[in-house]
Design a protein around this motif. Structure first.
Motif, PDB file in Angstrom:
ATOM      1  N   LYS A 128      46.789  36.732  37.756  1.00  0.00           N
ATOM      2  CA  LYS A 128      47.579  36.676  38.822  1.00  0.00           C
ATOM      3  C   LYS A 128      46.786  37.280  39.998  1.00  0.00           C
ATOM      4  O   LYS A 128      47.273  37.386  41.205  1.00  0.00           O
ATOM      5  CB  LYS A 128      48.919  37.541  38.725  1.00  0.00           C
ATOM      6  N   VAL A 129      45.467  37.841  39.749  1.00  0.00           N
ATOM      7  CA  VAL A 129      44.761  38.539  40.900  1.00  0.00           C
ATOM      8  C   VAL A 129      43.525  37.659  40.914  1.00  0.00           C
ATOM      9  O   VAL A 129      43.078  37.422  42.218  1.00  0.00           O
ATOM     10  CB  VAL A 129      44.288  39.883  40.246  1.00  0.00           C
ATOM     11  N   THR A 130      42.705  37.407  39.935  1.00  0.00           N
ATOM     12  CA  THR A 130      41.334  36.273  40.184  1.00  0.00           C
ATOM     13  C   THR A 130      42.021  35.088  39.724  1.00  0.00           C
ATOM     14  O   THR A 130      42.532  34.810  38.580  1.00  0.00           O
ATOM     15  CB  THR A 130      40.553  36.975  39.183  1.00  0.00           C
ATOM     16  N   LEU A 131      42.407  34.241  40.718  1.00  0.00           N
ATOM     17  CA  LEU A 131      42.963  32.866  40.701  1.00  0.00           C
ATOM     18  C   LEU A 131      41.907  31.824  40.008  1.00  0.00           C
ATOM     19  O   LEU A 131      40.757  31.654  40.282  1.00  0.00           O
ATOM     20  CB  LEU A 131      43.393  32.621  41.793  1.00  0.00           C
ATOM     21  N   SER A 132      42.467  31.069  39.072  1.00  0.00           N
ATOM     22  CA  SER A 132      41.531  29.777  38.479  1.00  0.00           C
ATOM     23  C   SER A 132      41.794  28.615  39.745  1.00  0.00           C
ATOM     24  O   SER A 132      42.492  28.991  40.532  1.00  0.00           O
ATOM     25  CB  SER A 132      42.546  29.243  37.411  1.00  0.00           C
ATOM     26  N   SER A 133      40.647  28.004  39.596  1.00  0.00           N
ATOM     27  CA  SER A 133      40.706  26.756  40.816  1.00  0.00           C
ATOM     28  C   SER A 133      42.011  26.127  40.787  1.00  0.00           C
ATOM     29  O   SER A 133      42.238  25.891  41.963  1.00  0.00           O
ATOM     30  CB  SER A 133      39.564  26.108  40.520  1.00  0.00           C
ATOM     31  N   GLY A 135      43.094  47.771  39.985  1.00  0.00           N
ATOM     32  CA  GLY A 135      42.032  48.567  40.392  1.00  0.00           C
ATOM     33  C   GLY A 135      41.135  48.028  41.359  1.00  0.00           C
ATOM     34  O   GLY A 135      40.110  48.655  41.852  1.00  0.00           O
ATOM     35  N   VAL A 136      41.690  46.891  41.990  1.00  0.00           N
ATOM     36  CA  VAL A 136      40.943  46.342  43.125  1.00  0.00           C
ATOM     37  C   VAL A 136      41.570  46.410  44.385  1.00  0.00           C
ATOM     38  O   VAL A 136      42.850  45.705  44.301  1.00  0.00           O
ATOM     39  CB  VAL A 136      40.233  44.786  42.765  1.00  0.00           C
ATOM     40  N   ALA A 137      41.264  46.916  45.508  1.00  0.00           N
ATOM     41  CA  ALA A 137      41.867  46.801  46.971  1.00  0.00           C
ATOM     42  C   ALA A 137      42.121  45.331  47.114  1.00  0.00           C
ATOM     43  O   ALA A 137      41.108  44.742  47.418  1.00  0.00           O
ATOM     44  CB  ALA A 137      41.218  47.707  47.734  1.00  0.00           C
ATOM     45  N   LYS A 138      43.527  44.829  47.612  1.00  0.00           N
ATOM     46  CA  LYS A 138      43.676  43.661  47.829  1.00  0.00           C
ATOM     47  C   LYS A 138      44.214  43.550  49.188  1.00  0.00           C
ATOM     48  O   LYS A 138      43.770  42.620  50.167  1.00  0.00           O
ATOM     49  CB  LYS A 138      44.426  42.908  46.592  1.00  0.00           C
ATOM     50  N   SER A 139      45.366  44.145  49.493  1.00  0.00           N
ATOM     51  CA  SER A 139      46.315  43.581  50.405  1.00  0.00           C
ATOM     52  C   SER A 139      47.333  44.822  50.977  1.00  0.00           C
ATOM     53  O   SER A 139      46.917  45.830  50.235  1.00  0.00           O
ATOM     54  CB  SER A 139      46.928  42.250  50.171  1.00  0.00           C
ATOM     55  N   TYR A 140      48.024  44.456  51.707  1.00  0.00           N
ATOM     56  CA  TYR A 140      49.290  45.575  52.022  1.00  0.00           C
ATOM     57  C   TYR A 140      50.614  44.730  51.426  1.00  0.00           C
ATOM     58  O   TYR A 140      50.461  43.415  51.181  1.00  0.00           O
ATOM     59  CB  TYR A 140      48.968  45.763  53.229  1.00  0.00           C
ATOM     60  N   HIS A 141      51.384  45.702  51.537  1.00  0.00           N
ATOM     61  CA  HIS A 141      52.803  45.076  50.753  1.00  0.00           C
ATOM     62  C   HIS A 141      53.639  44.582  52.064  1.00  0.00           C
ATOM     63  O   HIS A 141      53.863  45.279  53.071  1.00  0.00           O
ATOM     64  CB  HIS A 141      53.601  46.312  50.215  1.00  0.00           C
ATOM     65  N   ARG A 153      54.573  37.141  40.903  1.00  0.00           N
ATOM     66  CA  ARG A 153      53.576  38.128  40.584  1.00  0.00           C
ATOM     67  C   ARG A 153      54.309  39.506  40.442  1.00  0.00           C
ATOM     68  O   ARG A 153      54.801  39.901  41.636  1.00  0.00           O
ATOM     69  CB  ARG A 153      52.175  38.074  41.408  1.00  0.00           C
ATOM     70  N   ILE A 154      54.510  39.866  39.328  1.00  0.00           N
ATOM     71  CA  ILE A 154      55.566  40.953  39.521  1.00  0.00           C
ATOM     72  C   ILE A 154      55.315  42.002  38.159  1.00  0.00           C
ATOM     73  O   ILE A 154      54.757  41.661  37.081  1.00  0.00           O
ATOM     74  CB  ILE A 154      56.993  40.278  39.363  1.00  0.00           C
ATOM     75  N   THR A 155      55.348  43.223  38.392  1.00  0.00           N
ATOM     76  CA  THR A 155      55.470  44.312  37.452  1.00  0.00           C
ATOM     77  C   THR A 155      56.725  44.332  36.406  1.00  0.00           C
ATOM     78  O   THR A 155      56.760  44.798  35.448  1.00  0.00           O
ATOM     79  CB  THR A 155      54.954  45.403  37.735  1.00  0.00           C
TER      80      THR A 155
END
Ligand SMILES: [Zn+2]
Length: 292
Positions: A121-126, A178-184, A258-260
Motif C-alpha cells: 500500500k506504500v510501494t505500489l506494484s505497476s 518509516g518513509v515520509a510520504k505526504s500530509y493527512h 489503506r488503513i490501520t
C-alpha cells in the motif's frame, strides 16, 4: 422638500459604497478564507476575485445582487508568504480593482505521524499504479474538475459526519512504514465497522466508488466549488445522483482502503484543493450567521 430629495439622490450617487471584507488576513496554509462584498446599489455583474492567478466568481448572498461572497482555499503547500487578493467589480461600467494583502502563516501541523500499513500500500506494484491513475482520472472528470455554480446546501450550515472523537487531524505530516510520504488530507473520526455516517450538509451524491487508498468513498457536491467526501466505508446507503439532506445517514463506516483500523476519513475539497475540514466548517458557519 424638492431640494432635499434631489440632494438625497445626489449623495447616494456620489457615495454609492462598496465594502469589501475578508474573514481574516492571517491565513494558515491548508485552510480557507472568505471574501465578502457589500454594495449599497445593485451590481450589473457578479464580482470576482483573483488569487494566485486563479479567478473565483463571487456568489450572491440570499439572492441579493448587492451582497456577494466566495470561499477561497489556500493550498497546503503554499507556505509563509504575503499574497495579493484582488477583488474586481463594475461601478458605472468601469472596472474597479481593489487589492488586499494577506499573510499565509504556518498551520503548525503535527510532524512525523507514524503510520504502519502493508508494504504493497506504500510501494505500489505497476498494476496498482495503473489502477490509482485510472481512479484519479475518473474522480477528476466527475468531481475535481467540476464547479457547480449554484448553492446546493439550501443555505444551510455544515455539521460533522459523526459525533465521535477525532483520532487524526488534518495536516499531519505522515510517515508510512518509516518513509515520509505526504500530509493527512482529511479529519479522522473514531468509528467501528457499521457506524452511521451522516451527510455534513445538503447536496448531491456525484460519485460512489472503491479506491485504492480511500476504500469505499462517497463524494457529495454542495455547490459553489465545495465537495465533501467520506471514506473507508463498509456500505453505501445512497447512490450517484441522489440529493441528500444534512444529517441523512448515507453510509456505514468501515475499514476499506489503506488503513490501520476502522475509522471515518472525512475530507473537504474546495476548487480542487483539499482544505482543513473543521476550519472550513467553522468559517462557513460563521459567515452564514454573520452575512446570510
Ligand atoms: Zn484520514
Amino acid at each position: 422638500m424638492k431640494y432635499l430629495l434631489s440632494l438625497f439622490i445626489f449623495t447616494t450617487l456620489i457615495f454609492a459604497e462598496v465594502k469589501i471584507n475578508l474573514s481574516h488576513t492571517d491565513i494558515k496554509h491548508g485552510t480557507t478564507f472568505a471574501v465578502i462584498l457589500q454594495s449599497d446599489t445593485n451590481l450589473s455583474q457578479a464580482p470576482n476575485v483573483i488569487f494566485k492567478n486563479k479567478t473565483y466568481q463571487m456568489f450572491t448572498i440570499n439572492g441579493s445582487i448587492q451582497n456577494y461572497e466566495v470561499f477561497i482555499p489556500v493550498d497546503y503547500h503554499n507556505k509563509k508568504q504575503k499574497e495579493n487578493v484582488q477583488v474586481r467589480y463594475l461601478e458605472d461600467e468601469k472596472l474597479i480593482k481593489k487589492n488586499i494583502t494577506i499573510n499565509i502563516i504556518d498551520g503548525k501541523y503535527k510532524q512525523n505521524e507514524m503510520i504502519f500499513v502493508p508494504k504493497g500500500k506504500v510501494t505500489l506494484s505497476s498494476k496498482n499504479k495503473e489502477k490509482t491513475a485510472k481512479e484519479y482520472n475518473q474522480v477528476f472528470k466527475k468531481v475535481y474538475s467540476v464547479v457547480t455554480l449554484y448553492d446546493l446546501t439550501n443555505n444551510s450550515t455544515f455539521q460533522f459526519p459523526m459525533d465521535s472523537k477525532i483520532t487524526s487531524a488534518f495536516g499531519n505530516a505522515r510517515v508510512y512504514n518509516g518513509v515520509a510520504k505526504s500530509y493527512h488530507s482529511g479529519t479522522d473520526f473514531r468509528a467501528k465497522v457499521g457506524d452511521e455516517v451522516k451527510a455534513s450538509n445538503d447536496g448531491k451524491v456525484v460519485l460512489t466508488m472503491d479506491r485504492f487508498y480511500l476504500g469505499s468513498v462517497i463524494y457529495i457536491d454542495h455547490g459553489r466549488g465545495a465537495y465533501t467526501y467520506y471514506s473507508h466505508l463498509s456500505e453505501f446507503l445512497v447512490k450517484e445522483g441522489d440529493m441528500v439532506k444534512k444529517g441523512q445517514i448515507i453510509a456505514k463506516s468501515g475499514k476499506t482502503g489503506r488503513i490501520t483500523g476502522p475509522h471515518l476519513h472525512y475530507a473537504v475539497r474546495l476548487y480542487n484543493t483539499t482544505v482543513h475540514p473543521l476550519q472550513y466548517t467553522t468559517l462557513y458557519n460563521d459567515m452564514v450567521k454573520k452575512y446570510h
